[in-house]
Design an enzyme around this catalytic site. Structure first.
Site, PDB file in Angstrom:
ATOM      1  N   ASP A   7      50.692  30.695  37.605  1.00 31.31           N
ATOM      2  CA  ASP A   7      50.770  31.826  38.396  1.00 31.31           C
ATOM      3  C   ASP A   7      50.324  31.570  40.007  1.00 31.31           C
ATOM      4  O   ASP A   7      49.618  31.319  40.134  1.00 31.31           O
ATOM      5  CB  ASP A   7      49.815  33.245  37.500  1.00 31.31           C
ATOM      6  N   TYR A  12      50.174  34.018  48.077  1.00 31.80           N
ATOM      7  CA  TYR A  12      48.950  33.873  47.760  1.00 31.80           C
ATOM      8  C   TYR A  12      48.658  32.160  48.869  1.00 31.80           C
ATOM      9  O   TYR A  12      47.564  31.691  48.963  1.00 31.80           O
ATOM     10  CB  TYR A  12      48.353  32.991  46.536  1.00 31.80           C
ATOM     11  N   LYS A  41      55.754  36.018  42.447  1.00 32.31           N
ATOM     12  CA  LYS A  41      55.359  37.804  42.421  1.00 32.31           C
ATOM     13  C   LYS A  41      56.076  37.671  44.176  1.00 32.31           C
ATOM     14  O   LYS A  41      55.755  37.143  45.169  1.00 32.31           O
ATOM     15  CB  LYS A  41      54.433  38.369  42.848  1.00 32.31           C
ATOM     16  N   HIS A  72      55.372  42.423  42.856  1.00 31.62           N
ATOM     17  CA  HIS A  72      53.533  42.185  43.538  1.00 31.62           C
ATOM     18  C   HIS A  72      52.824  43.839  42.907  1.00 31.62           C
ATOM     19  O   HIS A  72      51.811  43.504  42.828  1.00 31.62           O
ATOM     20  CB  HIS A  72      53.100  41.623  44.738  1.00 31.62           C
ATOM     21  N   LYS A 224      37.504  23.259  30.811  1.00 36.90           N
ATOM     22  CA  LYS A 224      37.438  23.102  29.193  1.00 36.90           C
ATOM     23  C   LYS A 224      36.865  24.801  28.645  1.00 36.90           C
ATOM     24  O   LYS A 224      37.591  24.819  27.212  1.00 36.90           O
ATOM     25  CB  LYS A 224      36.769  21.950  29.475  1.00 36.90           C
TER      26      LYS A 224
END
Length: 275
Positions: A7, A12, A41, A72, A224
């Site tokens: 994403d 960003y 976005k 967005h 993890k």
């Protein structure tokens, strides 16, 4: 580890890095393009031309198509407004009908496989559906045990719109985030009962609601831990306990509210009462 959804967004600044890493993995034979799912976005400054914006995103990523392209925020900005927190003079009148027509054009041209929205209230979803030729596939919103989005999930479910949860742990590590979700005594108690971590309980709660959860970590151990939430089983009593948590929206969007130029004079306006 099994992560397949990446994403990103223009604002960003991470599209080139994501694209470089994915292309390298594909070139090395670690994965295939069809086995990964890439979302980006449309920022407010690109509402006037979603097609050109998406073409630039694809150049940034070095890819031929996106799997999902989202609006967005339901906010239109001046074409030069390329900062995450807009200035008061950078807002424009929102014309969601023309923005969505541009998103549908992106789909028609094959630049993306699906289109959707982010940070849309129930009311804004229903308003969009009044004129959309193509319904949004996804609404990506803040969602976690302390902001459960019950009404929005019901509305989206009625229209077969998938709800994807950002900040599913409450956004710790972000400037605006909070550790309140994973620090909650109820979440910690459930985690102890299942020999799990609070983060795993929180993520599994989101998955149990039929949502996808977008986790963000650069720590290999946390990566993890997060994906191991898939193996956790919560029981009905756990879900009842979560519903006792007081709700509090963390990403409130104050930076999109002002009394002069923004279409939203208050947070009530921005979220249509869902705040």
């Amino acid at each position: 580890m099994g992560y397949r959804h990446f994403d990103t967004a223009k604002i960003y600044g991470s599209e080139p890095a994501v694209g470089n890493a994915l292309r390298e993995a594909i070139f090395n034979g670690t994965t295939n393009r069809e086995d990964i799912f890439v979302t980006s976005k449309l920022w407010g400054s690109d509402h006037h031309d979603p097609v050109s914006a998406l073409k630039q995103t694809l150049r940034n990523l070095g890819m031929e198509y996106l799997d999902l392209y989202l609006v967005h925020w339901p906010v239109k900005l001046k074409p030069w407004a390329n900062f995450a927190v807009p200035k008061e003079e950078e807002f424009e009148k929102l014309d969601m009908e023309s923005t969505w027509a541009g998103m549908e054009k992106c789909l028609e041209l094959g630049l993306c496989r699906s289109i959707g929205v982010s940070n849309f209230s129930s009311y804004k979803i229903e308003t969009l559906l009044d004129f959309a030729s193509v319904s949004p596939a996804v609404n990506q919103v803040e969602m976690h045990p302390m902001w459960r989005q019950a009404k929005l999930r019901e509305v989206c479910g009625d229209h077969k719109i998938h709800v994807s949860a950002y900040s599913p742990l409450g956004g710790p590590g972000n400037a605006w985030g909070s550790t309140a979700v994973v620090d909650s005594p109820i979440i910690q108690s459930i985690a102890q009962q299942h020999n799990a971590t609070p983060a795993q309980v929180t993520l599994k709660w989101g998955l149990s609601k039929g949502s996808s959860v977008i986790v963000k970590s650069f720590n290999e151990q946390r990566l993890k831990e997060n994906i191991a939430a898939l193996d956790l089983k919560l029981d009905d009593q756990d879900l009842i306990e979560v519903d006792k948590l007081e709700e509090r929206k963390i990403m409130r969007g104050e930076f999109l509210v002002n009394e002069t130029t923004s279409p939203y004079k208050s947070l009530e306006d921005l979220w249509d009462g869902e705040i």
